[in-house]
Design an enzyme around this catalytic site. Structure first.
Site, PDB file in Angstrom:
ATOM      1  N   GLU A 117      69.250 -66.069  -9.236  1.00  0.00           N
ATOM      2  CA  GLU A 117      69.321 -65.201 -10.403  1.00  0.00           C
ATOM      3  C   GLU A 117      68.705 -63.830 -10.151  1.00  0.00           C
ATOM      4  OE1 GLU A 117      71.204 -66.066 -12.719  1.00  0.00           O
ATOM      5  OE2 GLU A 117      71.436 -68.105 -11.974  1.00  0.00           O
ATOM      6  N   GLU A 118      67.759 -63.743  -9.226  1.00  0.00           N
ATOM      7  CA  GLU A 118      67.132 -62.453  -8.942  1.00  0.00           C
ATOM      8  C   GLU A 118      68.030 -61.548  -8.103  1.00  0.00           C
ATOM      9  OE1 GLU A 118      64.540 -60.864  -9.821  1.00  0.00           O
ATOM     10  OE2 GLU A 118      63.201 -62.305 -10.768  1.00  0.00           O
ATOM     11  N   SER A 119      68.603 -62.087  -7.041  1.00  0.00           N
ATOM     12  CA  SER A 119      69.290 -61.229  -6.072  1.00  0.00           C
ATOM     13  C   SER A 119      70.663 -61.727  -5.674  1.00  0.00           C
ATOM     14  CB  SER A 119      68.439 -61.114  -4.804  1.00  0.00           C
ATOM     15  OG  SER A 119      68.353 -62.384  -4.157  1.00  0.00           O
ATOM     16  N   TYR A 146      66.880 -64.161 -18.763  1.00  0.00           N
ATOM     17  CA  TYR A 146      66.464 -64.520 -17.405  1.00  0.00           C
ATOM     18  C   TYR A 146      65.874 -65.932 -17.373  1.00  0.00           C
ATOM     19  CZ  TYR A 146      63.566 -64.423 -13.165  1.00  0.00           C
ATOM     20  OH  TYR A 146      62.964 -64.724 -11.967  1.00  0.00           O
TER      21      TYR A 146
END
Length: 446
Positions: A298-300, A406
């Site tokens: 989910e971050e990158s 998020y």
């Protein structure tokens, strides 16, 4: 007030700019003019919703509800009707006016079947029905969510938890996704042939580019997509595999009712990227490796050189200042900002940072993930404002839209990784986060 559409548009953006600059008085003044404009424009409805949301954010609940009632009266089939119904239901739920919440969310579910707010409305309508002891109707809402929303992993997880509590027995999970082998040779065309030739010569970057061109030129060739996914995974280009899975294959997955569109869909969409490094560093801090993979996803999206507008870098999107503090605290070698684009370095520092947050927030995943995204201080403020009697309610109350979404995305991805690949035990005992559901039930006395 009669106004020309272009002047209403200008007032709207003046109001938005004032709000972003922190000028609440001008924000309300300009958007009120837009909402009251005659004739109405497409911005009038939006202005009403923004005024309602702003009032809710500032705990002016009566004013927010008045704006929402006006919006729903004047624009019963408007662009903002679905989110207005969602917020109307949420404000009623928070006031323990459960029948009103059931009514708002019931209208949303019935009248807005394609809305992205339908799934949270189904879940929270179930919770409101539980609160009024309409348990069979609550169970029906949860089952409807599970039957109609194959792609909504966060709310599926939460609905499954509630159903298990209502029925006093575990809810059967759907069959775990099968990790099919990805077969070579399914792709046709010049780019696929060039990609195979380049791979045989060891020119991996060039091969990856040719596979990308193949996918762009033949997005409907499913056998080719399967081979391309397998090639990207073999080349260590997990970001490219996710690109195929998320942008091309996921819409097919939803369209086909939760059926995998190609044999390797799950490996492509939830890859075990950099798994050796993840397992090693997660094991050192007794963290479930699947939690780390979900966070990286989910971050990158597994892009080692990902760089955010705020300056976060690498797989786990670390700010250089955070990386420096973390490395000092754990007596690790200095971390120049450019080294954060090296997967091994980024994962090592990122796992330490994640483990520190888990420690600080009592192993609670929702609080930890919110802090990872927004920082420790905002989370402490939210705890003081909203409390933590109900973890799921706390997540919905997070005022930062990015952070709220998020937390849901990472928890949803974590559930998928655990379902797809099994729940591993990290070195040193139970992985962090493994007891989240049990702890939540214990807190609530269920």
């Amino acid at each position: 007030m009669r106004s020309r559409p272009e002047s209403t548009e200008a007032l709207f953006w003046l109001g938005r700019s004032a709000g972003r600059a922190g000028n609440a008085e001008k924000f309300a003044e300009y958007l009120t003019l837009v909402a009251d404009a005659k004739p109405r424009t497409r911005r009038s409805e939006e202005a009403l919703y923004l005024l309602a949301q702003d009032a809710a954010d500032n705990a002016e609940i009566a004013r927010s509800r008045a704006y929402l009632a006006r919006l729903l009266r004047d624009y019963p089939k408007g662009v903002w009707t679905d989110v207005a119904l969602w917020l109307q239901g949420w404000l009623a739920y928070k006031k323990k006016e459960y029948p009103a919440a059931v009514a708002s969310w019931g209208r949303l579910v019935a009248d807005e079947p394609g809305s992205r707010w339908r799934v949270p409305a189904l879940y929270w309508r179930g919770r409101a029905l539980e609160a009024t002891r309409q348990l069979s109707e609550a169970a029906k809402a949860y089952r409807t969510l599970l039957d109609t929303s194959p792609n909504q992993y966060y709310y599926r997880l939460r609905a499954t938890e509630r159903l298990a509590l209502l029925t006093k027995k575990a809810v059967p999970n759907p069959p775990s996704p099968v990790a099919h082998p990805l077969q070579a040779g399914g792709a046709n065309g010049i780019h696929a042939r060039k990609a195979r030739a380049l791979r045989s010569l060891g020119l991996t970057d060039d091969a990856a580019e040719e596979w990308s061109e193949h996918v762009r030129s033949r997005p409907d060739e499913r056998a080719g997509l399967a081979e391309a996914c397998g090639a990207f995974l073999d080349l260590g280009r997990y970001d490219k595999a996710m690109w195929v899975g998320s942008r091309i294959l996921r819409p097919l997955f939803v369209q086909e009712g939760g059926q995998a569109p190609i044999p390797g869909f799950w490996q492509c969409t939830y890859p075990l990227g950099h798994i050796d490094s993840v397992r090693r560093h997660a094991g050192e801090r007794s963290i479930d490796p699947h939690l780390v993979l979900a966070l990286i996803r989910e971050e990158s999206a597994f892009a080692p050189q990902a760089f955010s507008r705020a300056g976060a870098r690498g797989l786990m999107q670390l700010m250089p200042h955070t990386a420096d503090l973390t490395s000092r605290e754990h007596r690790l070698p200095p971390v120049p900002p450019s080294s954060l684009e090296t997967p091994e370095v980024n994962i090592r520092i990122g796992v330490h940072h994640l483990a520190d947050l888990l420690r600080d927030f009592g192993e609670n995943l929702s609080l930890t993930l919110a802090s990872y995204n927004a920082g420790r201080q905002p989370v402490q403020r939210w705890l003081q404002r909203y409390g933590f009697a109900d973890e799921v309610e706390f997540v919905e109350d997070i005022p930062y839209t990015e952070t709220r979404n998020y937390v849901k995305r990472v928890l949803g991805s974590y559930e998928r990784y655990s379902s797809l690949y099994g729940k591993p035990a990290a070195a040193g005992g139970q992985p962090a986060g493994g007891g989240r559901m049990q702890a939540e039930k214990k807190r609530s006395g269920e």
